[in-house]
Design a protein around this motif. Structure first.
Motif, PDB file in Angstrom:
ATOM      1  N   CYS A 147     121.511 -50.644 -43.203  1.00 50.60           N
ATOM      2  CA  CYS A 147     121.951 -49.258 -43.231  1.00 50.60           C
ATOM      3  C   CYS A 147     121.150 -48.601 -44.275  1.00 50.60           C
ATOM      4  CB  CYS A 147     123.513 -49.372 -43.958  1.00 50.60           C
ATOM      5  SG  CYS A 147     124.170 -47.727 -44.067  1.00 50.60           S
ATOM      6  N   SER A 148     120.574 -47.524 -43.697  1.00 53.19           N
ATOM      7  CA  SER A 148     119.573 -46.880 -44.623  1.00 53.19           C
ATOM      8  C   SER A 148     120.287 -46.143 -45.913  1.00 53.19           C
ATOM      9  CB  SER A 148     118.758 -45.889 -44.056  1.00 53.19           C
ATOM     10  OG  SER A 148     118.064 -44.814 -44.729  1.00 53.19           O
ATOM     11  N   THR A 151     119.315 -42.029 -45.409  1.00 51.85           N
ATOM     12  CA  THR A 151     120.044 -41.233 -44.273  1.00 51.85           C
ATOM     13  C   THR A 151     121.639 -41.714 -43.854  1.00 51.85           C
ATOM     14  OG1 THR A 151     119.076 -42.367 -42.375  1.00 51.85           O
ATOM     15  CG2 THR A 151     117.870 -40.592 -43.340  1.00 51.85           C
ATOM     16  N   GLU A 152     121.813 -42.902 -44.257  1.00 46.87           N
ATOM     17  CA  GLU A 152     123.243 -43.519 -43.720  1.00 46.87           C
ATOM     18  C   GLU A 152     122.845 -43.949 -42.171  1.00 46.87           C
ATOM     19  OE1 GLU A 152     125.845 -44.582 -45.310  1.00 46.87           O
ATOM     20  OE2 GLU A 152     124.809 -44.020 -47.217  1.00 46.87           O
ATOM     21  N   ASP A 153     121.647 -43.744 -41.670  1.00 51.54           N
ATOM     22  CA  ASP A 153     121.549 -44.324 -40.309  1.00 51.54           C
ATOM     23  C   ASP A 153     121.522 -45.879 -40.448  1.00 51.54           C
ATOM     24  OD1 ASP A 153     121.070 -41.709 -39.543  1.00 51.54           O
ATOM     25  OD2 ASP A 153     118.930 -41.765 -39.496  1.00 51.54           O
ATOM     26  N   ARG A 170     117.762 -46.717 -33.823  1.00 53.39           N
ATOM     27  CA  ARG A 170     118.098 -46.257 -34.919  1.00 53.39           C
ATOM     28  C   ARG A 170     119.433 -45.593 -34.290  1.00 53.39           C
ATOM     29  NH1 ARG A 170     116.227 -43.890 -39.669  1.00 53.39           N
ATOM     30  NH2 ARG A 170     114.102 -44.360 -39.103  1.00 53.39           N
ATOM     31  N   TYR A 171     120.667 -45.796 -34.987  1.00 53.11           N
ATOM     32  CA  TYR A 171     121.886 -45.254 -34.718  1.00 53.11           C
ATOM     33  C   TYR A 171     122.301 -44.152 -35.866  1.00 53.11           C
ATOM     34  CZ  TYR A 171     122.610 -48.682 -31.074  1.00 53.11           C
ATOM     35  OH  TYR A 171     122.454 -49.562 -29.954  1.00 53.11           O
ATOM     36  N   LEU A 172     123.113 -43.130 -35.395  1.00 53.97           N
ATOM     37  CA  LEU A 172     123.499 -42.290 -36.443  1.00 53.97           C
ATOM     38  C   LEU A 172     124.790 -43.001 -37.199  1.00 53.97           C
ATOM     39  CD1 LEU A 172     123.474 -38.916 -34.961  1.00 53.97           C
ATOM     40  CD2 LEU A 172     121.839 -39.916 -36.458  1.00 53.97           C
ATOM     41  N   SER A 173     125.314 -42.509 -38.333  1.00 51.54           N
ATOM     42  CA  SER A 173     126.668 -43.458 -38.941  1.00 51.54           C
ATOM     43  C   SER A 173     127.779 -43.237 -38.134  1.00 51.54           C
ATOM     44  CB  SER A 173     126.769 -42.643 -40.247  1.00 51.54           C
ATOM     45  OG  SER A 173     126.956 -41.454 -40.282  1.00 51.54           O
ATOM     46  N   GLU A 177     123.233 -43.532 -30.895  1.00 51.34           N
ATOM     47  CA  GLU A 177     121.603 -44.003 -30.507  1.00 51.34           C
ATOM     48  C   GLU A 177     120.906 -42.647 -30.813  1.00 51.34           C
ATOM     49  OE1 GLU A 177     118.719 -46.018 -27.646  1.00 51.34           O
ATOM     50  OE2 GLU A 177     120.649 -46.582 -27.502  1.00 51.34           O
ATOM     51  N   GLN A 178     120.120 -42.579 -31.763  1.00 53.50           N
ATOM     52  CA  GLN A 178     119.255 -41.518 -31.988  1.00 53.50           C
ATOM     53  C   GLN A 178     117.635 -41.871 -31.874  1.00 53.50           C
ATOM     54  OE1 GLN A 178     120.289 -38.948 -33.426  1.00 53.50           O
ATOM     55  NE2 GLN A 178     118.413 -37.806 -34.238  1.00 53.50           N
TER      56      GLN A 178
END
Length: 315
Positions: A147-148, A151-153, A170-173, A177-178
């Motif tokens: 978990c970043s 960015t919370e990604d 990479r996924y958003l919180s 999927e991003q």
């Protein structure tokens, strides 16, 4: 427009326009100043590597044996540690079942919430409510997550069931999927088995893969590949970064923790274990105390190492 820019605009009038002293004084009176407020000095911590790291303390974690991964909690001094079957918190007396086929299978959000891969290969958020954040994707199995804090990604290292392909997603919180990173600019596969993943403070994505550590920028462009010291090779396991943008890598081949700069140059073998010891396997950086936690693979001891000097100065 700032007050100074406003005053500058009034002062620079055209030749046909005359500005009296009274008009300038009126304009000056409208500018707010903070001279009456007491300035409060701020403490700033400056970090620099120590010449000789030392063990600050050790933790015994009886609920796990052959530990493979550590995730520090950014809100306090606790941490999560796992073997291939369970993950437990350092200050709690119970454990959770996790997947059996990965390594870096858990991470902690900036709010202190655990995210982990369960035995059905779902990614679970919050060990109390056990919310399925990301469900298993057909044909792909998650192997590691991070978990970043920027960015919370969520960065997820994945491989196909037959290990024929691998990627980092990479996924958003929210679980959406991003981004997917799978190939380099020549359409060659980047990864074979992403065992651990982390992110540097410059946005670089760092993956501990088979016998190499791959580093890409935030868009997936290859920055460098670290293969260990010449003629020695590398068997990388846990990875983390620190506020100086250094990259710390557990190497099971040399039984040491390698410290690289952000561009992949080896600065030092920060910690060196005996060849017959339970050498370093998992590593995590503690943001509150500026130390690293290191775990071997064949005991239940987590050692806390201080390797950065902290100097306070006033701004």
């Amino acid at each position: 427009m700032t007050d100074h820019e406003d005053l500058f605009k009034v002062s620079l009038t055209s030749e046909e326009e005359t500005v009296t002293k009274n008009e300038i004084y009126r304009k000056l009176r409208t500018i707010e100043t903070n001279t009456s407020k007491e300035r409060k000095p701020q403490n700033k911590i400056m970090l620099e590597p120590m010449s000789t790291p030392y063990i600050k303390k050790s933790h015994s974690i009886p609920l796990v044996s052959r530990s493979v991964h550590i995730s520090c909690n950014p809100v306090d001094d606790s941490f999560w540690v796992s073997d291939h079957e369970h993950v437990c918190r350092s200050d709690k007396g119970h454990s959770l079942e996790i997947g059996k086929h990965g390594y870096g299978e858990h991470t902690v959000t900036s709010q202190g919430k655990l995210i982990y891969i369960d035995r059905d290969y779902n990614i679970i958020k919050d060990c109390t409510e056990r919310i399925v954040l990301i469900a298993t994707k057909e044909g792909w199995k998650p192997k590691c997550i991070y978990c970043s804090p920027l960015t919370e990604d969520l960065l997820v290292g994945m491989a196909t069931i037959n290990l024929a392909a691998a990627k980092v997603v990479r996924y958003l919180s929210t679980g959406e999927e991003q981004q997917s990173i799978q190939y380099d600019d020549r359409r060659q596969p980047l990864y074979t088995y992403p065992a651990y993943v982390t992110e540097n403070r410059n946005g670089d994505i760092i993956v501990s893969d088979n016998y190499v550590v791959k580093v890409t920028d935030c868009k997936g462009g290859v920055r460098f590949t670290y293969r260990g010291p010449p003629d020695k090779g590398l068997a990388p396991r846990g990875v983390c970064t620190d506020p100086l943008l250094n990259i710390l890598i557990c190497d099971c081949r040399s039984h040491g923790v390698h410290m690289l700069d952000k561009d992949g140059h080896l600065l030092s073998v920060l910690l060196q274990y005996a060849e017959n010891s339970a050498g370093p396997w998992g590593v995590s950086y503690n943001e509150t105390d500026h130390v690293i936690l290191v775990k071997g693979d064949a005991n239940n001891i987590v050692a806390v190492h201080r390797y950065l000097n902290r100097a306070r100065y006033l701004l």
